[in-house]
Motif scaffolding. Structure first.
Motif, PDB file in Angstrom:
ATOM      1  N   ILE A 166       0.849  -1.191   0.000  1.00 51.03           N
ATOM      2  CA  ILE A 166       0.000   0.000   0.000  1.00 51.03           C
ATOM      3  C   ILE A 166       0.883   1.239   0.000  1.00 51.03           C
ATOM      4  O   ILE A 166       1.731   1.409   0.888  1.00 51.03           O
ATOM      5  CB  ILE A 166      -0.918   0.019   1.248  1.00 51.03           C
ATOM      6  CG1 ILE A 166      -1.790  -1.235   1.301  1.00 51.03           C
ATOM      7  CG2 ILE A 166      -1.802   1.261   1.255  1.00 51.03           C
ATOM      8  CD1 ILE A 166      -2.645  -1.312   2.555  1.00 51.03           C
ATOM      9  N   PHE A 167       0.695   2.106  -0.998  1.00 50.76           N
ATOM     10  CA  PHE A 167       1.423   3.379  -1.077  1.00 50.76           C
ATOM     11  C   PHE A 167       2.938   3.177  -1.018  1.00 50.76           C
ATOM     12  O   PHE A 167       3.665   4.023  -0.483  1.00 50.76           O
ATOM     13  CB  PHE A 167       0.996   4.323   0.043  1.00 50.76           C
ATOM     14  CG  PHE A 167      -0.477   4.551   0.111  1.00 50.76           C
ATOM     15  CD1 PHE A 167      -1.201   4.947  -1.016  1.00 50.76           C
ATOM     16  CD2 PHE A 167      -1.176   4.349   1.300  1.00 50.76           C
ATOM     17  CE1 PHE A 167      -2.571   5.147  -0.953  1.00 50.76           C
ATOM     18  CE2 PHE A 167      -2.550   4.551   1.365  1.00 50.76           C
ATOM     19  CZ  PHE A 167      -3.250   4.950   0.230  1.00 50.76           C
ATOM     20  N   GLY A 168       3.411   2.035  -1.543  1.00 55.68           N
ATOM     21  CA  GLY A 168       4.843   1.797  -1.562  1.00 55.68           C
ATOM     22  C   GLY A 168       5.445   1.480  -0.212  1.00 55.68           C
ATOM     23  O   GLY A 168       6.669   1.475  -0.050  1.00 55.68           O
ATOM     24  N   LEU A 169       4.609   1.169   0.795  1.00 60.47           N
ATOM     25  CA  LEU A 169       5.112   0.855   2.134  1.00 60.47           C
ATOM     26  C   LEU A 169       5.725  -0.539   2.151  1.00 60.47           C
ATOM     27  O   LEU A 169       5.496  -1.360   1.268  1.00 60.47           O
ATOM     28  CB  LEU A 169       3.971   0.941   3.153  1.00 60.47           C
ATOM     29  CG  LEU A 169       3.358   2.329   3.368  1.00 60.47           C
ATOM     30  CD1 LEU A 169       2.130   2.225   4.264  1.00 60.47           C
ATOM     31  CD2 LEU A 169       4.387   3.269   3.995  1.00 60.47           C
ATOM     32  N   SER A 170       6.472  -0.820   3.207  1.00 60.32           N
ATOM     33  CA  SER A 170       7.099  -2.133   3.352  1.00 60.32           C
ATOM     34  C   SER A 170       6.037  -3.207   3.573  1.00 60.32           C
ATOM     35  O   SER A 170       4.881  -2.914   3.902  1.00 60.32           O
ATOM     36  CB  SER A 170       8.069  -2.120   4.534  1.00 60.32           C
ATOM     37  OG  SER A 170       7.358  -1.979   5.750  1.00 60.32           O
ATOM     38  N   HIS A 171       6.469  -4.457   3.412  1.00 63.69           N
ATOM     39  CA  HIS A 171       5.564  -5.588   3.609  1.00 63.69           C
ATOM     40  C   HIS A 171       4.988  -5.590   5.031  1.00 63.69           C
ATOM     41  O   HIS A 171       3.784  -5.779   5.230  1.00 63.69           O
ATOM     42  CB  HIS A 171       6.323  -6.902   3.352  1.00 63.69           C
ATOM     43  CG  HIS A 171       5.505  -8.131   3.564  1.00 63.69           C
ATOM     44  ND1 HIS A 171       4.549  -8.568   2.678  1.00 63.69           N
ATOM     45  CD2 HIS A 171       5.498  -9.030   4.593  1.00 63.69           C
ATOM     46  CE1 HIS A 171       3.993  -9.672   3.122  1.00 63.69           C
ATOM     47  NE2 HIS A 171       4.552  -9.979   4.288  1.00 63.69           N
ATOM     48  N   TRP A 187      -3.441  -3.327   7.174  1.00 57.73           N
ATOM     49  CA  TRP A 187      -4.597  -4.190   6.931  1.00 57.73           C
ATOM     50  C   TRP A 187      -5.166  -4.735   8.238  1.00 57.73           C
ATOM     51  O   TRP A 187      -6.383  -4.866   8.392  1.00 57.73           O
ATOM     52  CB  TRP A 187      -4.206  -5.352   6.008  1.00 57.73           C
ATOM     53  CG  TRP A 187      -4.064  -5.011   4.548  1.00 57.73           C
ATOM     54  CD1 TRP A 187      -3.023  -5.315   3.729  1.00 57.73           C
ATOM     55  CD2 TRP A 187      -5.010  -4.308   3.728  1.00 57.73           C
ATOM     56  NE1 TRP A 187      -3.232  -4.845   2.454  1.00 57.73           N
ATOM     57  CE2 TRP A 187      -4.462  -4.217   2.431  1.00 57.73           C
ATOM     58  CE3 TRP A 187      -6.257  -3.737   3.961  1.00 57.73           C
ATOM     59  CZ2 TRP A 187      -5.118  -3.593   1.368  1.00 57.73           C
ATOM     60  CZ3 TRP A 187      -6.915  -3.100   2.902  1.00 57.73           C
ATOM     61  CH2 TRP A 187      -6.349  -3.040   1.636  1.00 57.73           C
ATOM     62  N   THR A 188      -4.286  -5.038   9.181  1.00 55.59           N
ATOM     63  CA  THR A 188      -4.740  -5.533  10.482  1.00 55.59           C
ATOM     64  C   THR A 188      -5.541  -4.464  11.219  1.00 55.59           C
ATOM     65  O   THR A 188      -6.603  -4.745  11.796  1.00 55.59           O
ATOM     66  CB  THR A 188      -3.536  -5.960  11.347  1.00 55.59           C
ATOM     67  OG1 THR A 188      -2.788  -6.956  10.646  1.00 55.59           O
ATOM     68  CG2 THR A 188      -4.001  -6.531  12.679  1.00 55.59           C
ATOM     69  N   LEU A 189      -5.033  -3.237  11.211  1.00 54.16           N
ATOM     70  CA  LEU A 189      -5.734  -2.135  11.870  1.00 54.16           C
ATOM     71  C   LEU A 189      -7.106  -1.921  11.244  1.00 54.16           C
ATOM     72  O   LEU A 189      -8.104  -1.744  11.949  1.00 54.16           O
ATOM     73  CB  LEU A 189      -4.895  -0.860  11.770  1.00 54.16           C
ATOM     74  CG  LEU A 189      -5.496   0.400  12.404  1.00 54.16           C
ATOM     75  CD1 LEU A 189      -5.726   0.198  13.893  1.00 54.16           C
ATOM     76  CD2 LEU A 189      -4.603   1.612  12.151  1.00 54.16           C
TER      77      LEU A 189
END
Length: 453
Positions: free
Chosen positions: A4-9, A16-18
């Motif tokens: 998402i938005f180039g963020l890390s894995h 996604w958990t939040l």
């Protein structure tokens, strides 16, 4: 799983958990969906969003439900039967009347805290309230004291045991998830629970009863005042029946401490009967005689008691199972490790972390059970990366957090409001503040205990 938005894995999984936890909270709190259904939907969503194969998600859910309920379902069933026998035999009333007579009118609120603590061991919180409310009204009528001064200590005793003391489902969930020692958890829970119940019960009750004045509901007060006298079981045999599972479980843990290599036949025997399932089974069979046949009940009546009490437990068992499914998806998807790495990198105290997670979910959902099961899945991986922390104290911290701030989204809030004939504002000032005191005082004591263990 796409970033998402180039963020890390790791960051993507945490986001996604939040989002999933927020959806879970909204489904339960805003839309009033059944918690079991909401937990299953959230588990499915989290697994798919974090890149798990659909088949693996289903496997995690079924494995999580089965693994969680393997022990807990039996504990709940047997514990409910034990509580039912105590209720039908008049055991709770015997304990209350004996302690009230021993303590005297001036110290009756201290007796009420002990009543709540002892009676709360084999019964669910809601059952304990229904069981002891007649005693609150009766003692208030006889002594002329406020039902707040008498009731708050009973509620504090019940709530403390519900959140902290095994074999209650809430601490048992965390014991299972964290692989904690049952006997040591019981020992620490008593060290923490008794002073916590004293502060939130008699001490706070004495203060708040001067500021909040209420009269018991007229119909209920009349109903209980007209209650016919009946012969009650003896105090000693009632107390032994209630405390028997705790005694057996502690005996098993002491045997392991004395003989850690388990070389003695007596150690084998004590660890066997000290297992929570065996201890509760022995206690239930004992109760069938001590509070059943010995009280004049026939086999048909006892069969009816032990059967009809199980129906109300179906909902809580399913909720715990749903929490187990969510917990397992958290672990299998790799989210648990991501949370553990984050918590480790910011050097947060694991005990405080466990309390915060459980408290936030409790405030958001209104359910101590949902808070406990969900928090257990989030905290377990963090605990695995903190080998120096007492696992048993983390169990208690999670339980303490699950008690924090009962308010309008909690069914227990409304039950207390109606039974004590209070307004919403009065219930917040009494019951809600009491729960906050319980939770925070328990956390402080747990943190202090962690420095010497």
């Amino acid at each position: 799983m796409d970033s998402i938005f180039g963020l890390s894995h790791t960051a993507t999984m945490l986001i996604w958990t939040l989002i999933t936890i927020v959806i879970l909270i909204v489904l339960i709190s805003k839309y009033k969906w059944n918690p079991f259904v909401s937990l299953l939907i959230s588990a499915l969503m989290l697994g798919l969003l974090t890149g798990m194969n659909a088949e693996d998600v289903i496997g995690s859910i079924t494995g999580g439900v089965g693994g969680t309920l393997g022990t807990i379902a039996i504990v709940i069933g047997l514990g409910t039967m034990l509580g039912k026998m105590m209720a039908e035999s008049g055991g709770a009333e015997r304990i209350a009347t004996t302690l009230v007579n021993r303590f005297g009118q001036k110290r009756v609120h201290w007796a009420m805290m002990i009543v709540g603590f002892i009676v709360g061991i084999p019964v669910f919180f809601e059952v304990g309230v229904i069981l002891l409310i007649p005693i609150v009204f009766t003692v208030a009528r006889k002594t002329g004291l406020s039902i707040i001064k008498i009731g708050i200590p009973i509620l504090a005793g019940l709530s403390t045991v519900h959140g902290l003391v095994p074999p209650h489902p809430a601490p048992m969930i965390a014991i299972d998830a964290f692989d904690a020692n049952l006997g040591m958890t019981i020992f620490y829970s008593l060290l923490v629970g008794l002073p916590t119940a004293i502060i939130a019960g008699p001490v706070f009750g004495n203060i708040i009863s001067k500021r909040v004045q209420v009269e018991p509901p007229a119909e209920l007060a009349e109903q209980f005042s007209l209650k016919s006298e009946r012969e009650l079981p003896g105090f000693g045999i009632t107390l032994l029946t209630i405390l028997l599972p705790v005694i057996l479980m502690l005996a098993g843990s002491v045997a392991i401490i004395v003989d850690p290599a388990v070389t003695n036949g007596l150690t084998h025997f004590l660890t066997f009967i000290g297992n929570e399932i065996v201890a509760l089974l022995i206690s239930v069979v004992f109760a069938l005689f001590s509070l059943g046949f010995a009280r004049g009940f026939n086999k048909s009546e006892i069969s009816k008691f032990t059967s009809e009490c199980l129906a109300p437990t179906a909902s809580i068992i399913l909720i715990i199972g749903g929490g187990g499914a969510f917990k397992q998806v958290l672990i299998d998807s790799g989210v648990g490790n991501a949370i553990a790495e984050l918590a480790t990198s910011i050097n947060i105290n694991v005990i405080l972390f466990a309390w915060l997670v459980a408290a936030l979910i409790r405030v958001a959902t209104g359910s101590a059970t949902v808070a406990m099961t969900t928090a257990a899945g989030i905290v377990a991986p963090v605990l695995g990366m903190s080998p120096d922390v007492s696992v048993e104290l983390v169990v208690l911290a999670t339980g303490a957090g699950s008690l924090f701030l009962s308010h309008v989204n909690d069914a227990g809030f409304w039950m207390i409001k109606e039974f004590f004939n209070m307004s919403v504002s009065q219930t917040l000032k009494t019951w809600s503040v009491m729960e906050c005191i319980l939770s925070v005082v328990a956390l402080i004591l747990i943190l202090l205990l962690s420095f010497v263990i």
